[in-house]
Write a protein that holds these residues in place. Structure first.
Motif, PDB file in Angstrom:
ATOM      1  N   PRO A   1     106.153 107.766 -53.082  1.00 56.71           N
ATOM      2  CA  PRO A   1     105.620 109.354 -53.012  1.00 56.71           C
ATOM      3  C   PRO A   1     105.186 109.918 -54.125  1.00 56.71           C
ATOM      4  O   PRO A   1     104.401 110.645 -54.330  1.00 56.71           O
ATOM      5  CB  PRO A   1     106.148 110.102 -51.923  1.00 56.71           C
TER       6      PRO A   1
ATOM      7  N   HIS B   1      90.767 117.111 -52.092  1.00 59.14           N
ATOM      8  CA  HIS B   1      90.798 116.420 -53.312  1.00 59.14           C
ATOM      9  C   HIS B   1      92.009 115.586 -53.337  1.00 59.14           C
ATOM     10  O   HIS B   1      92.146 114.342 -53.899  1.00 59.14           O
ATOM     11  CB  HIS B   1      90.801 117.540 -54.342  1.00 59.14           C
ATOM     12  N   GLY B   2      93.163 116.368 -53.194  1.00 62.09           N
ATOM     13  CA  GLY B   2      94.353 115.542 -53.423  1.00 62.09           C
ATOM     14  C   GLY B   2      94.761 114.418 -52.456  1.00 62.09           C
ATOM     15  O   GLY B   2      95.321 113.515 -53.001  1.00 62.09           O
TER      16      GLY B   2
ATOM     17  N   ILE C   1      92.580 111.530 -54.002  1.00 62.50           N
ATOM     18  CA  ILE C   1      92.981 110.656 -54.942  1.00 62.50           C
ATOM     19  C   ILE C   1      94.282 109.990 -54.753  1.00 62.50           C
ATOM     20  O   ILE C   1      94.612 108.942 -55.312  1.00 62.50           O
ATOM     21  CB  ILE C   1      93.358 111.754 -56.099  1.00 62.50           C
ATOM     22  N   GLN C   2      95.187 110.539 -53.583  1.00 60.88           N
ATOM     23  CA  GLN C   2      96.428 109.858 -53.133  1.00 60.88           C
ATOM     24  C   GLN C   2      95.911 108.413 -52.741  1.00 60.88           C
ATOM     25  O   GLN C   2      96.567 107.363 -52.786  1.00 60.88           O
ATOM     26  CB  GLN C   2      97.244 110.574 -52.369  1.00 60.88           C
TER      27      GLN C   2
ATOM     28  N   GLU D   1      98.697 102.194 -57.315  1.00 66.19           N
ATOM     29  CA  GLU D   1     100.071 102.093 -57.374  1.00 66.19           C
ATOM     30  C   GLU D   1     100.561 101.040 -56.568  1.00 66.19           C
ATOM     31  O   GLU D   1     100.136 100.495 -55.522  1.00 66.19           O
ATOM     32  CB  GLU D   1     100.341 103.386 -56.495  1.00 66.19           C
TER      33      GLU D   1
ATOM     34  N   VAL E   1     100.847 106.751 -61.221  1.00 71.24           N
ATOM     35  CA  VAL E   1     100.442 107.894 -60.900  1.00 71.24           C
ATOM     36  C   VAL E   1      99.045 108.038 -61.708  1.00 71.24           C
ATOM     37  O   VAL E   1      99.244 108.273 -62.646  1.00 71.24           O
ATOM     38  CB  VAL E   1     101.411 108.932 -60.601  1.00 71.24           C
ATOM     39  N   PRO E   2      98.150 108.202 -60.928  1.00 70.19           N
ATOM     40  CA  PRO E   2      96.722 108.414 -61.868  1.00 70.19           C
ATOM     41  C   PRO E   2      96.854 109.822 -62.545  1.00 70.19           C
ATOM     42  O   PRO E   2      97.424 110.717 -62.236  1.00 70.19           O
ATOM     43  CB  PRO E   2      95.716 108.137 -60.785  1.00 70.19           C
TER      44      PRO E   2
END
Ligand code: FES
Ligand code: FES
Lengths: 174, 795
Positions: B202, B686-687, B690-691, B699, B719-720
């Protein structure tokens, strides 16, 4: 980053005889105030700021200098404060996130982050703001791509970077 | 009037800047590890370097003698501290096997990172330094790393259980017995796919941190923790430690991201509490990043077998799913339930008959325990159905968007009773898909593909999509009961109008980046007609907000936000009685707007909320029998989950020589019903995207065959960064939820749920013309390149 020779002021401060802790005296100007403190030679600048000066706005997110949460300004340059020994910053000038606002008014970069929802949990944010100011100091008019590349050393898990990039571009226009 | 109607001059739906931000932007906000606790002892934990081993002996003498060390404890020495093992709140089946799990391992370690010895010292460095001086002798056993091999029981991890299988959970829905098998027999088209949901870390940017502060004379104890769940943690910690619940206070200070990883009851929280009580001193602990990688829960970790049957037009006729879910070494708070949260979603957004056969095995391995990670079961399910839909479209040689259109549940069918018996509240999948197709220029990309993706093309263009449902807003308590979940799904709120007409809103949600203070003040302002700046929102401290079920599963707004609206209604009802008393009219004759009660038809006979608040405070002249003060508590138990939905599309190019992927455009069309604050909604999307994209491309928690985690740092676990990911085009449709007065649905997990399959479908789409039909995650350049090579060889 500075590599000035620290002044050695070695003192014994033992809890037991076999436990001699060597301390060094450093003098660092932090957010405009000169701080003279004793530190262990291994003390990182980030721990000096957080533990000795109680400037806890600078965060720690890793132990491999990967995340950038600890970014501050040392002599005007954005650096990761977990990669610098307090002793190396001796004689230097440090600005942390706590030192950015003036007379209760946030720095334009802080304002831009607020106006563009450039933060969620806020943990990466102090480092991100310091890095972003450093980025604009070097390149006042960056493209989106330059912003993304310039912030490569700062990780954020919440925002997906979209609004961070927007914040920095907006601050550049201010 | 509900808040979904008549929105003139409304604050709802406006882009309010967040009130949380100034403190976070200036360093003023305090995270757990920022708290100054003079005299606190520092806890460090020696962790197992082996995935599976017996503890033969432990020598702590040297550590005990180390400077600054106050005490050293082994698991066996602390065993008497625990009233019970660490909790798993979700026994998904009556016969689920759950090995006892204690904060420190006493006789055996079951994953790399399992806690073995606790050291207390006067400083963090002293406690960490002492770890090197502890000598533990292990008898190493064989690691069990592969979830499918674990099922063979060749090496049993928890001997007392006699097996590595924790449970089998089934959901078989058939209109007539055998109809699923029948549908597969008769299918014009069928696909049978295997997908691997790799383990993810995470990686919330704030590592976990804990501080327990005892009050030795009286027995109370306060736990500060970087947690998403102060309320649940309070109950669980009290039970595990055998402390009366009313003597435990849990505070979540500023929390630096969670994504499910802080939705747990962790060993370190219990150790700090137990040792703080034992030593009558504050005890604190902070996680190093490498500890975070090993000792904080992991996400995903599933092998999925998915079969779809369809008639000749492509209409789905049956779905069959088999899941092998990696529990890791132990069951944490909701570990076994994570795949079950996805169990209802393997038919996605499609109208299928009663022909659904789902089964999941929960399996132990000698790896870090898994648990909820952003989306928890639903990204996995969505990935499977959406990838399988693309496979079906390829088998039928029709366009994947067209196949989806033939199967969407139609707008007119809502509220829609699904095969599972669950009711989907509202939706319009076609509209969301068409909007996304427009924004991504779907037709244009297809035309461009025909030109660009010629034999030998270096860069191949792909477009992928995912249409998703997010079953969220946990949840009707009765539904949770039927799933054997150990708690309810309600949320509590208190609204208190102070004498000067300032307002305190107390919520049981526990934000860690979602901006609840801003959104909850907007809701209360809208309801009460009181300006937002006069409203304070209190949360995340069980002494201030004693009732709550916290923040996870995109529940905060559709449950907690609605609870606030309900509490406001109760305040208004009471205020109305006082207004009627003052205006000498019947309460029914009053209307309430803009914070003022007025007599219907004679607007000059009016009394503002401020006057009522003060009257309620002085209590000099209240209606007979009415209690003084203007305050109401309301607990909302939602009648249904909320069902946000949407369609995501991704356009990308794959370099067939290097395997590099370049994302050209990412479009997210999400529908979370009424948006309270679109600024925050977009941020969540957005978040989340990206995850999800990071799972698709970057990942993976990589283990070697001995069960060693090879990706423990942020240098190894990818993690990008900003430079690795694109900007996102967000858009929305608004289909209010009919089940709550705000018309809202959750949005915290939608992005993650939609993104991984969107990206992988685009990669496969780009390469399907050269024989690539599947792509493992993460689709790193090497993985992509290898897939291209093996497709070429297979030709
Ligand atoms: S703490 Fe991560 S780079 Fe300094
Ligand atoms: S805002 Fe949470 S890590 Fe960046």
């Amino acid at each position: 980053m500075r590599h000035d020779e620290p002044r050695h002021d070695i003192r014994a401060q033992g809890e037991s005889e076999s436990y001699i802790m060597v301390h060094i005296k450093v003098s660092i100007t932090v957010n405009g105030t000169q701080q003279e403190k004793d530190v262990e030679p291994r003390t990182l600048l980030v721990h000096f700021l957080r533990d000795q000066l109680q400037l806890t706005g600078t965060n720690i997110g890793c132990d491999t200098s990967s995340c950038g949460a600890c970014t501050i300004h040392l002599d005007g340059e954005a650096v990761k404060s977990c990669t610098v020994l307090a002793a190396q910053a001796d004689g230097g000038t440090v600005t942390t996130i706590e030192g950015l606002s003036k007379d209760g008014v946030m720095h334009p970069m802080q304002q831009a982050f607020m106006e563009n929802h450039g933060l969620q949990c806020g943990y990466c944010t102090p480092g991100m703001v310091m890095a972003s100011i450093g980025l604009l100091n070097e390149n006042p008019n960056p493209t989106e791509e330059e912003v993304r590349l310039g912030l490569e050393g700062n990780l954020c898990r919440c925002t997906g970077y979209h609004n961070i990039v927007k914040s920095v571009l907006a601050a550049a226009k201010k | 009037m509900t808040m979904t109607e008549n929105r003139q001059n409304s604050v709802i739906g406006t882009r309010q800047l967040r009130r949380e931000d100034p403190a976070l932007l200036t360093g003023e906000a305090k995270f757990t590890n920022d708290l100054n606790l003079p005299g606190a002892l520092h806890l460090s934990i020696l962790r197992s370097p082996h995935a599976h081993a017996k503890i033969v002996s432990i020598d702590t003498a040297a550590a005990k003698a180390s400077p600054g060390v106050v005490a050293v404890y082994t698991g066996a020495e602390l065993q008497s501290q625990w009233a019970g093992p660490m909790p798993c709140a979700w026994p998904v089946t009556p016969d689920m096997k759950n090995p006892p799990h204690f904060p420190l391992a006493a006789s055996k370690v079951c994953y790399v990172g399992d806690g073995v010895v606790a050291v207390l010292a006067t400083s963090e460095s002293a406690s960490r330094d002492a770890l090197d001086l502890i000598d533990v002798e292990y008898k190493v056993l064989k690691a069990v790393v592969d979830v499918e091999e674990a099922l063979s029981d060749a090496n049993i991890i928890h001997e007392d259980l006699g097996t590595n299988k924790s449970y089998t959970w089934n959901l078989k829905i058939e209109a007539t017995e055998g109809c699923v098998e029948d549908a597969f027999q008769k299918a014009a088209f069928k696909v049978s796919e295997r997908y691997v949901q790799q383990r993810l870390l995470p990686m919330a940017m704030e590592p976990r941190a804990v501080a327990a502060v005892p009050q030795p004379f009286g027995g109370d104890i306060t736990l500060y923790s970087s947690t998403q769940i102060p309320h649940i943690l309070k109950v669980m910690a009290a039970l595990t430690l055998g402390i009366p619940e009313h003597q435990v206070r849990v505070v979540a200070p500023s929390v630096g991201g969670g994504f499910g990883s802080k939705l747990d009851v962790y060993a370190e929280e219990l150790l700090c509490m137990a040792l703080a009580r034992k030593h009558s001193l504050p005890v604190r602990w902070v996680e190093e990043r490498s500890e975070n990688s090993m000792a904080t829960i992991h996400g995903r970790g599933q092998v999925q077998y998915v079969e779809l049957a369809a008639d000749k037009s492509g209409k789905l006729t049956a779905v069959r799913v088999r899941i092998k879910a990696d529990m890791g070494a132990y069951l944490q708070l909701v570990t076994p339930g994570v795949p079950i949260l996805g169990a209802f979603l393997y038919a996605g957004v499609y109208d299928i008959p009663l022909a659904y056969d789902f089964s999941c095995d929960g399996i132990f391995t000698t790896l870090t325990p898994t648990d909820a990670y952003r989306g928890a079961g639903r990204p996995e399910a969505t990935y499977a159905i959406e990838s399988a839909m693309d496979a079906l479209a390829r088998a039928m040689k029709i366009d994947p968007l067209e196949l989806r259109k033939r199967n969407f549940i139609q707008k007119e069918q809502f509220p829609y009773t699904a095969f599972s018996g669950l009711t989907y509240d509202s939706g319009d999948h076609l509209q969301a898909a068409e909007k996304a197709a427009g924004l991504a220029d779907y037709a244009g990309i297809r035309a461009q593909q025909a030109k660009q993706n010629v034999p030998g093309a270096k860069k191949r263009l792909g477009i992928g999509m995912s249409s998703y449902f997010e079953m969220c807003g946990l949840a009707p308590s009765r539904v949770l009961a039927s799933l054997n979940y150990g708690a309810g799904g309600w949320e509590a709120a208190t609204v208190r109008v102070l004498p000067t007409c300032k307002v305190q809103v107390v919520t049981g949600t526990s934000p860690h980046g979602q901006g609840h203070e801003t959104s909850w003040a907007m809701i209360a302002s809208e309801k009460l007609g009181i300006p937002q700046e006069d409203i304070d929102v209190l949360h995340s401290d069980t002494a201030i907000s004693p009732l709550g079920l916290d923040t996870y599963g995109s529940r905060s707004l559709p449950v907690g936000g609605v609870a606030i609206a309900g509490a406001c209604d109760k305040v208004i009802d009471k205020a109305r009685l006082i207004a009627a008393h003052q205006l000498e009219c019947s309460a029914d004759d009053l209307e309430f707007a803009g914070g003022v009660f007025s007599v219907k038809g004679s607007p000059d006979r009016a009394v503002p909320m401020a006057a009522i608040a003060f009257a309620a405070f002085t209590a000099h002249n209240l209606p007979d029998g009415l209690e003084p003060n203007l305050e109401a508590q309301y607990t909302y138990d939602p009648p249904n989950f909320s069902w946000p939905f949407g369609t995501h599309m991704c356009v990308l190019e794959v370099d067939t020589e290097t395997g590099q992927i370049e994302i050209l455009k990412y479009v997210a069309v999400d529908d979370c019903g009424v948006q309270i604050n679109p600024l925050i909604v977009e941020g969540q999307v957005h978040g989340g995207v990206i995850q999800g994209l990071a799972q698709a491309l970057f990942e993976e928690a990589v283990y070697d065959t001995d069960g060693n985690l090879k990706t423990t740092t942020l240098a190894e676990y990818l993690v990008p960064a900003a430079s690795d990911v694109p900007s996102i085009t967000t858009a929305h449709t608004v289909t209010p939820s009919p089940t709550n007065q705000l018309g809202v649905k959750g949005i915290g997990e939608a992005g993650t749920i939609g993104a991984a399959s969107t990206v992988i479908n685009a990669v496969v789409d780009a390469l399907s013309g050269i024989g690539v039909t599947s792509m493992p995650m993460p689709a790193s350049p090497q993985t992509v390149w290898r897939a291209i090579q093996s497709a070429a060889q297979a030709k």
